[in-house]
Design an enzyme around this catalytic site. Structure first.
Site, PDB file in Angstrom:
ATOM      1  N   LYS A  11       5.979   1.738   0.623  1.00 44.52           N
ATOM      2  CA  LYS A  11       5.189   0.582   1.046  1.00 44.52           C
ATOM      3  C   LYS A  11       5.251  -0.483  -0.042  1.00 44.52           C
ATOM      4  O   LYS A  11       4.997  -0.186  -1.211  1.00 44.52           O
ATOM      5  CB  LYS A  11       3.732   1.045   1.234  1.00 44.52           C
ATOM      6  CG  LYS A  11       2.916   0.221   2.200  1.00 44.52           C
ATOM      7  CD  LYS A  11       1.624   0.968   2.541  1.00 44.52           C
ATOM      8  CE  LYS A  11       0.495   0.031   2.912  1.00 44.52           C
ATOM      9  NZ  LYS A  11      -0.782   0.734   3.080  1.00 44.52           N
ATOM     10  N   SER A  60      -8.031  -5.163   2.790  1.00 45.65           N
ATOM     11  CA  SER A  60      -7.064  -5.594   1.769  1.00 45.65           C
ATOM     12  C   SER A  60      -5.974  -6.453   2.415  1.00 45.65           C
ATOM     13  O   SER A  60      -5.505  -7.418   1.813  1.00 45.65           O
ATOM     14  CB  SER A  60      -6.417  -4.380   1.101  1.00 45.65           C
ATOM     15  OG  SER A  60      -7.372  -3.638   0.397  1.00 45.65           O
TER      16      SER A  60
HETATM   17  O1  PNS Z   1      -6.162   2.593   2.071  1.00 45.74           O
HETATM   18  P1  PNS Z   1      -5.283   3.300   3.058  1.00 45.74           P
HETATM   19  O2  PNS Z   1      -3.865   2.755   2.954  1.00 45.74           O
HETATM   20  O3  PNS Z   1      -5.816   3.257   4.464  1.00 45.74           O
HETATM   21  O4  PNS Z   1      -5.251   4.841   2.581  1.00 45.74           O
HETATM   22  C1  PNS Z   1      -4.433   5.773   3.244  1.00 45.74           C
HETATM   23  C2  PNS Z   1      -4.340   7.110   2.463  1.00 45.74           C
HETATM   24  C3  PNS Z   1      -3.899   6.866   1.043  1.00 45.74           C
HETATM   25  C4  PNS Z   1      -5.703   7.764   2.452  1.00 45.74           C
HETATM   26  C5  PNS Z   1      -3.341   8.016   3.237  1.00 45.74           C
HETATM   27  O5  PNS Z   1      -2.171   7.303   3.470  1.00 45.74           O
HETATM   28  C6  PNS Z   1      -3.012   9.300   2.483  1.00 45.74           C
HETATM   29  O6  PNS Z   1      -3.843  10.148   2.301  1.00 45.74           O
HETATM   30  N1  PNS Z   1      -1.753   9.409   2.007  1.00 45.74           N
HETATM   31  C7  PNS Z   1      -1.290  10.531   1.220  1.00 45.74           C
HETATM   32  C8  PNS Z   1      -0.224  11.325   1.955  1.00 45.74           C
HETATM   33  C9  PNS Z   1      -0.865  12.271   2.939  1.00 45.74           C
HETATM   34  O7  PNS Z   1      -1.647  13.138   2.576  1.00 45.74           O
HETATM   35  N2  PNS Z   1      -0.517  12.106   4.214  1.00 45.74           N
HETATM   36  C10 PNS Z   1      -1.040  12.905   5.301  1.00 45.74           C
HETATM   37  C11 PNS Z   1      -2.334  12.286   5.833  1.00 45.74           C
HETATM   38  S1  PNS Z   1      -2.884  13.135   7.262  1.00 45.74           S
END
Ligand code: PNS
Length: 160
Positions: free
Chosen positions: A41, A128
């Site tokens: 990203k 954001s």
């Molecule tokens: O602020 P955001 O971008 O909405 O946060 C999203 C986040 C970081 C919580 C999510 O993308 C995440 O937990 N990513 C880590 C990878 C992961 O565990 N993916 C499976 C999620 S079910």
């Protein structure tokens, strides 16, 4: 010891995030605010900058720490000995994504509980993504991001 992780992109941190941090802090013994390293990203701020801004904002709050993580959230949460994942929900539109993520995280790690917190209504439209958009067009970021970080955020987003 009740430990919660508050994960996110925080690109950049908003007043909505700050509201959730303060609510979550009251519920636990230890709150770990965790910025995801997500190489797929593109971001306005580096992970290090996001961590630094969050640390400045949090200041001397003994229960709150700020760090970053790679990989799966559930693995990071386990490494921290956490029992809870905190997520903020602003509006119904957040629900589907959050619901999917919470259920998938539960499938991966049934012992971790996702807790949803609501920020003040005045932050329900703050994200954001909108901060980045408004900032990139030179718009006013008061009421959207913390005052102490506003100039820095505005400068970066406007191309400075
Ligand atoms: O602020 P955001 O971008 O909405 O946060 C999203 C986040 C970081 C919580 C999510 O993308 C995440 O937990 N990513 C880590 C990878 C992961 O565990 N993916 C499976 C999620 S079910």
């Amino acid at each position: 010891m009740r430990t919660a992780i508050y994960p996110g992109s925080f690109d950049p941190v908003t007043l909505g995030h700050w509201d959730i941090i303060q609510r979550a802090e009251r519920l636990v013994d230890q709150l770990v605010v965790a910025v995801l390293h997500n190489p797929s990203k593109t971001s306005a701020f580096t992970v290090e900058e996001r961590v630094a801004m969050l640390r400045e904002l949090v200041g001397e709050r003994p229960k709150v720490t700020v760090t970053s993580f790679h990989g799966l959230l559930v693995d990071f949460a386990k490494s921290q000995g956490a029992q809870f994942i905190v997520r903020g929900v602003r509006a119904f539109s957040d629900f589907e994504y959050e619901f999917q993520m919470a259920l998938m995280n539960r499938k991966l790690a049934p012992e971790l509980e996702t807790v949803f917190l609501m920020p003040k209504e005045k932050y329900s439209a703050v994200s954001s993504r909108l901060v980045r958009e408004i900032g990139s067009m030179g718009g006013n970021l008061s009421d959207l991001v913390p005052a102490t970080l506003r100039e820095r955020i505005a400068e970066r987003l406007s191309g400075g």
